[in-house]
Design an enzyme around this catalytic site. Structure first.
Site, short mmCIF file in Angstrom:
data_model
loop_
_atom_site.label_atom_id
_atom_site.label_comp_id
_atom_site.label_asym_id
_atom_site.label_seq_id
_atom_site.Cartn_x
_atom_site.Cartn_y
_atom_site.Cartn_z
N THR A 1 33.84 41.50 33.97
CA THR A 1 35.10 41.36 34.71
C THR A 1 36.13 40.52 33.96
O THR A 1 35.76 39.63 33.16
CB THR A 1 34.81 40.67 36.07
N TYR B 1 31.82 33.45 40.66
CA TYR B 1 31.71 34.90 40.37
C TYR B 1 31.91 35.15 38.88
O TYR B 1 31.08 35.79 38.22
CB TYR B 1 32.75 35.68 41.19
N1 UFG Z 1 47.09 40.35 47.35
C1 UFG Z 1 48.00 40.18 48.38
N2 UFG Z 1 47.63 40.55 49.63
C2 UFG Z 1 46.39 41.05 49.92
C3 UFG Z 1 45.47 41.23 48.86
C4 UFG Z 1 45.85 40.86 47.59
O1 UFG Z 1 49.12 39.72 48.16
O2 UFG Z 1 46.12 41.34 51.09
C5 UFG Z 1 47.49 39.98 45.98
C6 UFG Z 1 46.62 38.89 45.39
O3 UFG Z 1 47.08 37.63 45.76
C7 UFG Z 1 46.74 39.19 43.90
C8 UFG Z 1 46.91 40.71 43.85
O4 UFG Z 1 47.31 41.10 45.16
O5 UFG Z 1 47.90 38.61 43.41
C9 UFG Z 1 45.61 41.43 43.50
O6 UFG Z 1 44.59 40.93 44.36
P1 UFG Z 1 43.18 41.66 44.52
O7 UFG Z 1 42.43 40.90 45.55
O8 UFG Z 1 43.38 43.11 44.75
O9 UFG Z 1 42.51 41.53 43.10
P2 UFG Z 1 42.28 40.22 42.19
O10 UFG Z 1 43.30 40.28 41.11
O11 UFG Z 1 42.22 38.98 42.98
O12 UFG Z 1 40.80 40.46 41.72
C10 UFG Z 1 40.52 41.14 40.55
C11 UFG Z 1 39.15 41.81 40.66
C12 UFG Z 1 38.06 40.79 40.73
C13 UFG Z 1 38.21 39.86 39.56
C14 UFG Z 1 39.56 39.21 39.57
C15 UFG Z 1 39.77 38.32 38.39
O13 UFG Z 1 39.12 42.65 41.79
O14 UFG Z 1 36.81 41.43 40.68
O15 UFG Z 1 40.54 40.23 39.52
O16 UFG Z 1 40.89 37.52 38.58
F1 UFG Z 1 37.28 38.89 39.61
#
Ligand code: UFG
Length: 330
Positions: A117, A142
């Protein structure tokens, strides 16, 4: 000879099963069905319901099915849960991976592909696309649990020269099989595109945008969204390369192009035709402002050429899957 896919009933694992099944490969799945679903598999793919932590079971499956390669997806993936339950995450992701690697080595399964990841990079010191040699500084258990597995694989490959692995570091995986056979079904999902699609379809009353004051073009976080089918293809290429005698490799999987949260929400509104309301709230803990992959290595070494690098396509395929799930559950 078969390929063992751990976590093959989960989101990415099930796309991998279909990818190999489509190309005529023999596949066997181990999944404990804690978050996955057996109905997502092709009917003729054998499923062993069990835990990868059960080494005797894993050894039996390797022998019974003539396994000569392992693609390892099984694990826990919710970053905030890993903060509240670090030991659970280290057990599930790190300890159980150690046992799986041990079974592979002792059975002479010399090709191993691991689902890693972008979380291994933590909060990068730069907004430029991230290459594999950037500092590895995970900020969540994680990310650490995945990095520790990468380290075990590196050291195992050094100690046992016949054993080779590929660790693919995924950026933001999204979308669903364009043929509608697999998608993200996990309940209580937190990922942006799934949450937004569920909101557009009325399955959620509202959604939040976490933070509008980042140092990015529109103030919201930027991510590199990659279609799950392109990701499955990268694994297939990695498998072919290992079988051809390729050496161990760590490679990023992303498109090298970022979209902000607001751009993603616009794409969901375009695809669904629904102008749903969003709440703008404070930042979510642990969100890096921008995460974009430099995936040149996957291109040059694996010959990976994504064919679904289109945010609208990602959103549309995910939306179709979400519609199917809603019908299934009503
Ligand atoms: N976000 C929102 N609202 C929501 C969900 C997400 O604004 O309801 C934003 C988050 O704050 C972030 C972006 O959308 O800025 C993406 O969020 P996600 O939860 O979709 O994904 P992440 O970037 O947090 O997570 C991804 C992978 C993980 C990994 C991580 C590493 O899915 O497995 O990147 O930073 F660990």
């Amino acid at each position: 000879m078969s390929v063992l896919i751990t976590g093959g009933c989960g989101y990415i694992g099930s796309h991998m099963v279909w990818e190999l099944h489509d190309s005529g490969e023999s596949v066997v799945v181990i999944d404990n069905l804690s978050t996955g679903f057996d109905w997502v598999l092709p009917k003729d793919v054998p499923l062993v319901v069990g835990d990868i932590g059960d080494q005797a079971l894993v050894g039996q499956v390797i022998r019974d099915h003539g396994v000569n390669a392992i693609i390892h997806f099984a694990g826990s993936i919710v970053v905030p849960d890993s903060v509240t339950d670090p030991l659970g995450y280290y057990f599930n992701n790190t300890v159980k991976s150690r046992g799986l690697i041990e079974e592979a080595v002792s059975a002479g399964v010399n090709s191993f592909i691991f689902s890693s990841t972008a979380a291994v990079y933590g909060i990068p010191d730069t907004d430029s696309p991230i290459a594999e040699d950037m500092p590895l500084q995970p900020i969540s258990p994680y990310g650490s649990s995945k990095l520790m597995t990468e380290i075990m694989l590196r050291d195992a490959a050094f100690a046992y020269p016949d054993f080779n692995y590929t660790a693919l570091r995924y950026f933001n995986v999204a979308g669903a099989d364009p043929k509608g056979r697999a998608g993200q079904s996990t309940p209580r999902a937190t990922h942006l595109i799934k949450v937004a699609n569920q909101t557009a379809l009325g399955d959620r009353s509202h959604m939040d945008v976490f933070g509008t004051d980042y140092n990015t073009p529109d103030g919201t976080c930027v991510r590199d969204y990659i279609h799950v089918s392109d990701l499955a293809k990268a694994h297939a290429l990695a498998l072919a390369r290992l079988r051809d005698g390729g050496d161990s490799l760590v490679a990023n999987c992303g498109y090298g192009h970022g979209y902000s949260v607001l751009q993603v929400l616009e794409a969901v509104k375009r695809a669904s035709g629904v102008d749903f309301a969003v709440n703008y709230v404070d930042r979510r803990a642990g969100d890096p402002p921008s995460l974009v992959a430099n995936s040149e290595r996957a291109g040059s070494v694996l010959g990976w050429e994504p064919s679904h690098a289109d945010l609208d396509l990602i959103v549309e395929t995910a939306l179709s899957w979400e519609r199917m799930l809603l019908q299934k559950h009503t």
